[in-house]
Design a protein around this motif. Structure first.
Motif, mmCIF file in Angstrom:
data_model
loop_
_atom_site.group_PDB
_atom_site.id
_atom_site.type_symbol
_atom_site.label_atom_id
_atom_site.label_comp_id
_atom_site.label_asym_id
_atom_site.label_seq_id
_atom_site.Cartn_x
_atom_site.Cartn_y
_atom_site.Cartn_z
ATOM 1 N N ASP A 222 1.174 -1.030 0.254
ATOM 2 C CA ASP A 222 -0.142 -0.025 -0.221
ATOM 3 C C ASP A 222 0.814 0.908 0.181
ATOM 4 O O ASP A 222 0.348 1.867 -0.938
ATOM 5 C CB ASP A 222 -0.931 0.018 1.382
ATOM 6 N N GLU A 223 1.799 1.423 0.299
ATOM 7 C CA GLU A 223 2.786 2.342 0.560
ATOM 8 C C GLU A 223 4.106 2.677 -0.810
ATOM 9 O O GLU A 223 3.077 3.454 -1.075
ATOM 10 C CB GLU A 223 3.802 2.058 1.203
ATOM 11 N N LEU A 224 3.330 1.818 -1.976
ATOM 12 C CA LEU A 224 4.544 1.736 -2.970
ATOM 13 C C LEU A 224 2.745 2.578 -3.565
ATOM 14 O O LEU A 224 2.920 3.011 -4.610
ATOM 15 C CB LEU A 224 4.785 0.957 -3.502
ATOM 16 N N LYS A 225 1.710 2.101 -3.922
ATOM 17 C CA LYS A 225 0.629 2.476 -3.912
ATOM 18 C C LYS A 225 0.768 3.980 -4.464
ATOM 19 O O LYS A 225 0.489 5.118 -5.486
ATOM 20 C CB LYS A 225 -1.224 1.911 -4.450
ATOM 21 N N GLN A 226 0.427 4.314 -2.656
ATOM 22 C CA GLN A 226 -0.210 5.843 -2.342
ATOM 23 C C GLN A 226 1.579 6.372 -3.012
ATOM 24 O O GLN A 226 0.688 8.100 -3.372
ATOM 25 C CB GLN A 226 0.273 6.126 -1.018
ATOM 26 N N LEU A 227 2.742 5.811 -3.305
ATOM 27 C CA LEU A 227 4.383 7.049 -3.690
ATOM 28 C C LEU A 227 3.378 6.776 -5.036
ATOM 29 O O LEU A 227 3.475 8.151 -5.759
ATOM 30 C CB LEU A 227 4.987 5.940 -3.316
ATOM 31 N N PHE A 228 3.433 5.971 -5.942
ATOM 32 C CA PHE A 228 2.647 6.108 -7.139
ATOM 33 C C PHE A 228 1.932 6.933 -7.513
ATOM 34 O O PHE A 228 1.588 7.974 -8.020
ATOM 35 C CB PHE A 228 2.506 4.437 -7.107
ATOM 36 N N ARG A 229 0.665 7.444 -6.605
ATOM 37 C CA ARG A 229 -0.527 8.049 -7.148
ATOM 38 C C ARG A 229 -0.279 9.404 -6.387
ATOM 39 O O ARG A 229 -0.734 10.257 -7.027
ATOM 40 C CB ARG A 229 -1.440 7.568 -5.754
ATOM 41 N N ALA A 230 0.942 9.657 -5.639
ATOM 42 C CA ALA A 230 1.439 11.074 -5.014
ATOM 43 C C ALA A 230 2.821 11.656 -6.086
ATOM 44 O O ALA A 230 2.684 12.576 -6.335
ATOM 45 C CB ALA A 230 1.563 11.127 -3.862
ATOM 46 N N ILE A 231 2.889 10.765 -6.951
ATOM 47 C CA ILE A 231 3.555 11.551 -8.397
ATOM 48 C C ILE A 231 2.651 12.620 -9.419
ATOM 49 O O ILE A 231 1.686 12.153 -9.831
ATOM 50 C CB ILE A 231 4.453 10.804 -8.679
#
Length: 283
Positions: free
Chosen positions: A205-214
């Motif tokens: 989930d942390e990686l998903k949030q980083l991806f969506r925050a770009i």
């Protein structure tokens, strides 16, 4: 180590003794030649032969000194020398063969033998030593099969010593889009991921949030520049399209309507059992 130095000293003394003996023999031969009368008259045009130079023994002192320095070096340095030999050759060696190849006396040095047999990079089978990599793969096919077993990725550092050309094979698999090589955010080390739709990949989930925050740039030119900086080729060329649009070279071609085929009397009828289809025939 003392026995090797004593052997070196004895070898030097033997050389000096042999040289003095050869000189005395050469001197006695010269004396005999001057005192003994010639058995026959030598023609004037015949050139006289010069006495042959004294025999020289090969000087092996430097090689013996080199071997002595290796065996007097720390145990760690000798272990590294053996591991380098095993890694580069990828063959198994006995203690005698290691001694001949890199001058490390594994059999005669207990500390070297025990450290080598317990080393995690060395496989010892009771008689022979060989290099032991973390993952036992030997070619590109086995490498790909191994990476596909690690759905969450495997560190490239754990694959570097698998076999000599493993890094070239990793780049080849990446070029063929069979794997992905990405950098870890925390450790900054390269990770190999399988690019296979059959392999289930769990994304944190942390990686998903980083991806969506770009936040992506709003202009396509900036997006294409960022892709090129990361070594990717954009599928579009916005700059070229805009130049062509300004020059009037880009226009929307109207779609051509398909001509409606009409049935005439000359048309070969194959559905004669459906007469209602052929009422409006052109004469």
């Amino acid at each position: 180590m003392g026995s090797l130095q004593e052997s070196l000293n004895r070898f030097k003394k033997q050389q000096e003794k042999c040289q003095s003996t050869l000189k005395s023999i050469a001197g006695s031969k010269t004396t005999v030649k001057t005192t003994t009368p010639a058995p026959r008259v030598v023609p004037a045009n015949t050139s006289t032969k010069l006495p042959s130079p004294p025999i020289k023994f090969s000087n092996d002192t430097e090689r013996l000194q080199h071997i002595n320095n290796i065996r007097k070096s720390p145990v760690g340095a000798q272990i590294k020398r053996v591991i380098d030999l095993l890694f580069e050759s990828r063959q198994s060696f006995t203690a005698e063969q290691i001694n001949e190849a890199c001058y490390v006396d594994v059999k005669g040095n207990k500390a070297v033998f025990e450290s080598l047999a317990k080393n995690p990079k060395v496989n010892y089978e009771g008689k022979r030593f060989s290099y032991k990599s973390k993952h036992n793969v030997r070619d590109q096919k086995e490498l790909l099969r191994l990476i596909r077993t690690f759905a969450e990725g495997i560190a490239v550092a754990d694959l570097k010593d698998a076999y000599p050309t493993v890094m070239e094979d990793l780049q080849a698999l990446k070029a063929a889009r069979q794997i992905w090589l990405l950098s870890n955010f925390d450790s900054q080390e390269d990770i190999a991921y399988p690019n296979d739709p059959r392999v289930p990949i769990k994304v944190d989930d942390e990686l998903k949030q980083l991806f969506r925050a770009i936040e992506l740039p709003r202009d396509m030119l900036d997006i294409e520049r960022d892709l090129q900086k990361n070594g990717m080729k954009p599928a579009t060329n916005t700059a070229k399209r805009r130049v062509m649009a300004q020059n009037g070279n880009i226009y929307n071609k109207p779609k051509q309507k398909k001509k409606k085929t009409e049935i005439s009397k000359r048309t070969k009828l194959t559905n004669a059992h459906l007469p209602e289809l052929f009422r409006n025939l052109n004469g």
